[in-house]
Design a protein around this motif. Structure first.
Motif, mmCIF file in Angstrom:
data_model
loop_
_atom_site.group_PDB
_atom_site.id
_atom_site.type_symbol
_atom_site.label_atom_id
_atom_site.label_comp_id
_atom_site.label_asym_id
_atom_site.label_seq_id
_atom_site.Cartn_x
_atom_site.Cartn_y
_atom_site.Cartn_z
ATOM 1 N N VAL B 1 0.864 -1.192 0.000
ATOM 2 C CA VAL B 1 0.000 0.000 0.000
ATOM 3 C C VAL B 1 0.895 1.234 0.000
ATOM 4 N N LYS B 5 -2.471 5.966 -1.023
ATOM 5 C CA LYS B 5 -3.660 5.214 -0.583
ATOM 6 C C LYS B 5 -3.882 5.357 0.926
ATOM 7 N N LEU B 8 -5.513 8.638 1.380
ATOM 8 C CA LEU B 8 -6.936 8.612 0.997
ATOM 9 C C LEU B 8 -7.769 7.908 2.062
ATOM 10 N N LEU B 9 -7.211 6.812 2.590
ATOM 11 C CA LEU B 9 -7.920 6.071 3.636
ATOM 12 C C LEU B 9 -8.134 6.936 4.874
ATOM 13 N N ILE B 12 -10.868 9.471 4.205
ATOM 14 C CA ILE B 12 -12.228 8.916 4.282
ATOM 15 C C ILE B 12 -12.615 8.681 5.743
ATOM 16 N N LEU B 13 -11.680 8.106 6.507
ATOM 17 C CA LEU B 13 -11.989 7.840 7.915
ATOM 18 C C LEU B 13 -12.189 9.140 8.701
ATOM 19 N N GLY B 16 -15.542 10.490 7.856
ATOM 20 C CA GLY B 16 -16.554 9.695 8.559
ATOM 21 C C GLY B 16 -16.647 10.074 10.027
ATOM 22 N N ALA B 17 -15.498 10.261 10.660
ATOM 23 C CA ALA B 17 -15.493 10.641 12.084
ATOM 24 C C ALA B 17 -16.160 12.001 12.280
ATOM 25 N N LEU B 19 -18.423 13.354 10.345
ATOM 26 C CA LEU B 19 -19.873 13.198 10.125
ATOM 27 C C LEU B 19 -20.551 12.551 11.336
ATOM 28 N N GLU B 20 -19.927 11.547 11.908
ATOM 29 C CA GLU B 20 -20.503 10.869 13.076
ATOM 30 C C GLU B 20 -20.600 11.835 14.264
ATOM 31 N N ALA B 22 -20.741 15.174 14.099
ATOM 32 C CA ALA B 22 -21.781 16.172 13.787
ATOM 33 C C ALA B 22 -23.163 15.597 14.025
ATOM 34 N N TRP B 23 -23.327 14.315 13.665
ATOM 35 C CA TRP B 23 -24.623 13.656 13.850
ATOM 36 C C TRP B 23 -24.964 13.520 15.342
ATOM 37 N N ARG B 26 -25.861 16.978 16.790
ATOM 38 C CA ARG B 26 -26.858 17.770 16.060
ATOM 39 C C ARG B 26 -28.076 18.068 16.939
#
Lengths: 67, 463
Positions: B1, B5, B8-9, B12-13, B16-17, B19-20, B22-23, B26
């Motif tokens: 790898v 890459k 990029l990984l 993405i993680l 995601g963190a 977004l989680e 913020a959710w 909220r």
């Protein structure tokens, strides 16, 4: 892959601006799909590389890693 | 790898963190008296409500002191000779059983002493022992002739139909209605509304709007960071900052001292004394004299039956229908005055003075502006006008009687007044007498033209 990503992200954002979906809820729900999608692409790439190696009779060097 | 890459990984993680997170927060983000809600304050999560009530006999002339926090207090008139309290407990616990168990520990307290009956809850004791969020809402019925003292924090407060009210509250709205005698209100971080007070009213407010209506006695208001609206009161005194002031209907004198806010006042039976900054002053229908001052703001006064003293800067002064004399000082602004009845004195810089339909003596000094004067009737009283970098125009009505001394520097002098007997006439100076002479009319224009003309001629030309 980058093009698909742009289309997906733009579509989701546009739908949010049009009031069709909750952007935060959608992104929060589907963000792991990015990992799934990427993993699928990697597996597909390995499979294609192996098939190509078999056709030319060369040693199998595909493993999803760059050389 | 490869590194790309891995990058990029991680991207993405990381996304995601974010977004989680913020959710998760909220709709629950907020810093306030209940704590930091992102981390989950005591007043957060499921809550359950429970009722309780109690009553105590109360003798006449006993003061009622009601103390509460984190909940509303509503005081209203009830039956004579007793105090009746309804307590609504709102307990924040994960289950109804746990909430009920805790609610059983919350109870009303009554303490008598020093001519007062103190009503409250055992909140302090519970707060010390337990880390549980709970609200206590009190509805208190008191005899109509009771004097009531209320202290409440973090909740709405409402006092109606009692003899006297003394309220200190914060973080919520405060409403006081129909108080037979005096009322004193001190409130922070919320709006204050008082109406129908039979005695005097004193209001101190920080960070909220203030609305006062129909107060028979004297009213004093000290407000910061919020607008003040007052209607139909006795004599009124207002101290304010960082908010506007609107006043309508004062039976007596009105005084206000303010900063960073405009003032609009009308229907004052006595005098009006207003000072403010960074806002304008508008006064109308004032029975006595009006002293109006605005730093970095203009002044408008209409229908004043006494004298007007107006001071403004960086904006103009406008006067209409002033029965008494007017004294005006303006920096970086002009003056327009119509129907000033008993004389006009002005020191103005930065713009012109327009004086229309005036009567009485006039004394005007204008720097960097001109002056235009149209008297209401014959000129029989002294007129002195001095301008620098501006012209002078004076209309002379028929039957005027005065001695004239008119001078210009760097301008033209035009005198067109029939019947004027000239004793000296030069390109830059005219002296003479009209109607046999009388009051002194001294006009001096530097850097502008000076024109005297017959009012009838001007009127016919206008027609």
């Amino acid at each position: 892959v980058f093009g698909v990503l742009l289309v997906a992200l733009g579509s989701v954002w546009l739908a949010a601006n049009l009031g069709r979906l909750d952007l935060l809820e959608t992104l929060r729900t589907y963000w792991p799909a990015a990992l799934v999608f990427w993993g699928a692409v990697e597996l597909l790439a390995v499979a294609v590389e192996r098939a190509r190696q078999r056709e030319v009779g060369a040693p199998d060097t595909a493993g999803g890693e760059d050389k | 790898v490869n590194a790309r890459k891995i990058g990029l990984l991680l991207l993405i993680l990381g996304t995601g963190a974010a977004l989680e997170t913020a959710w998760a927060v909220r709709g629950h983000v907020g810093l306030g008296p209940a704590g930091c809600r992102v981390l989950g304050g005591r007043f957060y999560g499921p809550s359950f409500r429970f009722d309780a009530q109690d009553a105590r006999p109360v003798a006449k002339d006993v003061r009622l002191e009601i103390a509460n926090a984190f909940g509303a207090v509503r005081v209203r008139a009830g039956e004579p000779g007793q105090v009746k309290v309804a307590l609504l407990k709102v307990v924040y616990r994960p289950s109804e059983e746990a909430a009920r168990e805790f609610a059983a520990r919350i109870h009303l307290t009554f303490e008598e002493g020093a001519g007062a009956l103190r009503v409250g809850t055992n909140r302090e004791e519970l707060d010390r022992r337990h880390d549980v969020g709970f609200e206590t809402h009190l509805t208190v019925e008191v005899p109509a002739d009771a004097a009531v003292v209320v202290k409440n924090e973090h909740g709405e407060t409402e006092v109606t139909d009692v003899a006297r009210a003394d309220v200190r509250s914060s973080f919520g709205s405060l409403q006081v209605l129909r108080i037979a005698g005096d009322a004193a209100l001190e409130h922070r971080h919320g709006d204050v509304s008082a109406a129908g007070v039979g005695g005097t009213l004193a209001v101190t407010s920080r960070h909220g709007q203030v609305e006062v209506k129909e107060v028979t006695g004297r009213v004093t208001v000290d407000a910061q960071h919020g607008d003040v609206d007052v209607e139909k009161t006795g004599a009124l005194e207002v101290k304010f900052a960082h908010g506007g002031l609107a006043v309508k209907g004062v039976a007596g004198d009105f005084q206000s001292r303010g900063e960073h806010g405009g003032v609009r006042v009308g229907e004052v039976s006595g005098s009006a004394d207003v000072e403010t900054s960074f806002g304008s002053v508008e006064a109308s229908d004032v029975g006595g004299e009006a002293r109006l001052s605005a730093r970095h703001g203009g002044v408008l006064a209409t229908d004043v039956r006494g004298a007007v003293f107006a001071r403004a800067s960086f904006d103009g002064v406008r006067l209409e229908k002033v029965a008494g004399p007017a004294v005006v000082e303006v920096e970086h602004g002009g003056v327009v005055a119509r129907e000033v009845g008993r004389g006009f004195r002005a020191k103005v810089s930065g713009d012109s003075v327009e004086l229309d339909a005036f009567a009485g003596p006039v004394d005007i000094d204008v720097d960097r502006g001109g002056a235009s004067l149209r008297p209401r009737g014959p000129i029989t009283e002294p007129v002195s006008v001095k301008t620098s970098n501006g012209g002078i125009r004076l209309e002379v009505p028929a039957s005027s009687r005065f001695d004239l001394d008119a001078r210009v520097r760097r301008g033209e002098l035009a005198v067109n007044v029939p019947g004027l007997t000239m004793t000296e006439s030069a390109p830059q100076t005219v002296k003479g007498a009209l109607g046999g002479g009388g009051a002194e009319v001294r006009l001096s224009a530097e850097g502008g033209d000076l024109t005297l003309e017959d009012a009838r001629e001007r009127a016919s030309r206008d027609e």
